[in-house]
Design an enzyme around this catalytic site. Structure first.
Site, PDB file in Angstrom:
ATOM      1  N   CYS A  95     -57.316  17.887  -9.649  1.00 12.76           N
ATOM      2  CA  CYS A  95     -58.636  17.076  -9.468  1.00 12.76           C
ATOM      3  C   CYS A  95     -59.330  17.716  -8.181  1.00 12.76           C
ATOM      4  O   CYS A  95     -59.931  18.503  -8.346  1.00 12.76           O
ATOM      5  CB  CYS A  95     -58.044  15.589  -9.407  1.00 12.76           C
ATOM      6  N   ARG A 129     -66.242   6.579 -14.400  1.00 10.09           N
ATOM      7  CA  ARG A 129     -65.015   7.458 -14.051  1.00 10.09           C
ATOM      8  C   ARG A 129     -64.360   7.522 -15.153  1.00 10.09           C
ATOM      9  O   ARG A 129     -63.984   6.675 -16.122  1.00 10.09           O
ATOM     10  CB  ARG A 129     -64.279   6.309 -12.900  1.00 10.09           C
ATOM     11  N   HIS A 198     -53.053  14.248 -12.516  1.00 11.99           N
ATOM     12  CA  HIS A 198     -52.277  13.483 -11.281  1.00 11.99           C
ATOM     13  C   HIS A 198     -50.787  13.075 -11.802  1.00 11.99           C
ATOM     14  O   HIS A 198     -50.702  13.307 -13.151  1.00 11.99           O
ATOM     15  CB  HIS A 198     -52.903  12.387 -10.472  1.00 11.99           C
TER      16      HIS A 198
HETATM   17  N1  GLN Z   1     -63.200  12.744  -5.734  1.00 13.54           N
HETATM   18  C1  GLN Z   1     -63.195  13.345  -6.735  1.00 13.54           C
HETATM   19  C2  GLN Z   1     -63.931  12.602  -8.058  1.00 13.54           C
HETATM   20  O1  GLN Z   1     -63.860  11.425  -8.267  1.00 13.54           O
HETATM   21  C3  GLN Z   1     -61.709  13.811  -7.177  1.00 13.54           C
HETATM   22  C4  GLN Z   1     -60.956  12.569  -7.551  1.00 13.54           C
HETATM   23  C5  GLN Z   1     -59.331  12.757  -7.470  1.00 13.54           C
HETATM   24  O2  GLN Z   1     -58.708  13.723  -6.788  1.00 13.54           O
HETATM   25  N2  GLN Z   1     -58.855  12.037  -8.116  1.00 13.54           N
HETATM   26  O3  GLN Z   1     -64.164  13.351  -9.023  1.00 13.54           O
END
Ligand code: GLN
Length: 254
Positions: A95, A129, A198
């Protein structure tokens, strides 16, 4: 006795949703086979040398943590990480870690977070998101009756796109993946594996963990041939339950 050194980059800053579990999975799967593991945290101000590392792990972080490390990354570690990527060292980046290996990351509020340009990918933050469990299919894992399906969990606003020198890690079967549009998840360049998963990724997907350990041992030892199998029946049952829940289909293999 075979030995591997695993470096964990910014473990105190990039470690979302149990990303550290990836280090634990790699370490335990080696130790269970009599392979000695040295694991080394590398954070702000620490030196990183590709020669002293067999596997480099970079976890995910919020935009905030990613912005904290940018100076240290660009001034202190960029060249060494690029050298590691080009030398074919085994790297797993999750990520935020994947975003930082790319060319640039422009956040949803228009800020540029500097990245190291080691892999030909780039990320634009969006106002939505992309959150949820994920299943994707990796052709490089399809062998000995294994279906190549990997399960993970994603939560990102960044949408990532790849240039021509990079291939996707897999095809999305359920979830969003890199951008929710092109059907791809993650990126592979040489032995650098980037993913939005993740969760932790490797304890849930032992075939992927063993793929990375195998590449690292082949890099280091010319006489290394193959890892002996482990009893992964619990991991396989958990992975298959998630595949069934998300796709309605039965997975096969470990
Ligand atoms: N900050 C990044 C995003 O929101 C990565 C987030 C994460 O590693 N889960 O895209």
């Amino acid at each position: 006795m075979y030995e591997l050194t695993i470096c964990h980059l910014y473990p105190d800053l990039l470690n979302l949703y149990g990303d550290r579990g990836n280090i634990i999975a790699l370490t335990k799967r080696c130790e269970w086979r009599g392979i000695r593991v040295h694991s080394r945290p590398v954070s702000l101000g620490d030196r990183f040398s590709p020669d002293e590392c067999d596997i480099l792990f970079i976890g995910g972080g919020q935009d905030y943590e990613q912005s904290i490390i940018q100076d240290d990354l660009l001034k202190g570690k960029r060249e060494a990480i690029k050298e590691a990527v080009e030398a074919g060292k085994v790297i797993l980046a999750v990520c935020g870690g994947m975003q930082l290996l790319g060319r640039y990351y422009r956040t949803h509020d228009g800020k540029d977070i500097a990245c190291i340009g080691a892999v030909d990918l780039w990320t634009h933050g969006s106002h939505d998101r992309l959150i949820g469990n994920l299943v994707f299919e990796c052709d490089f894992l399809k062998k000995d009756g294994f279906d190549g399906l990997v399960v993970g969990f994603e939560n990102h606003s960044g949408k990532t796109w790849m240039g021509p020198g990079v291939r996707p890690m897999g095809k999305v079967i359920a979830g969003f993946g890199n951008n929710g549009e092109d059907g791809f998840e993650g990126a592979v360049y040489k032995n650098t594996y980037c993913t939005y998963s993740h969760g932790s990724l490797l304890p849930k997907n032992p075939a992927l963990a063993d793929h990375l350990i195998t590449l690292a041992l082949k890099n280091r030892y010319t006489d290394f041939e193959a890892l002996p199998p482990l009893d992964d029946s619990l991991e396989a049952a958990a992975r298959e339950a998630m595949i069934r829940r998300l796709t309605g289909k039965q997975g096969s293999g470990r």
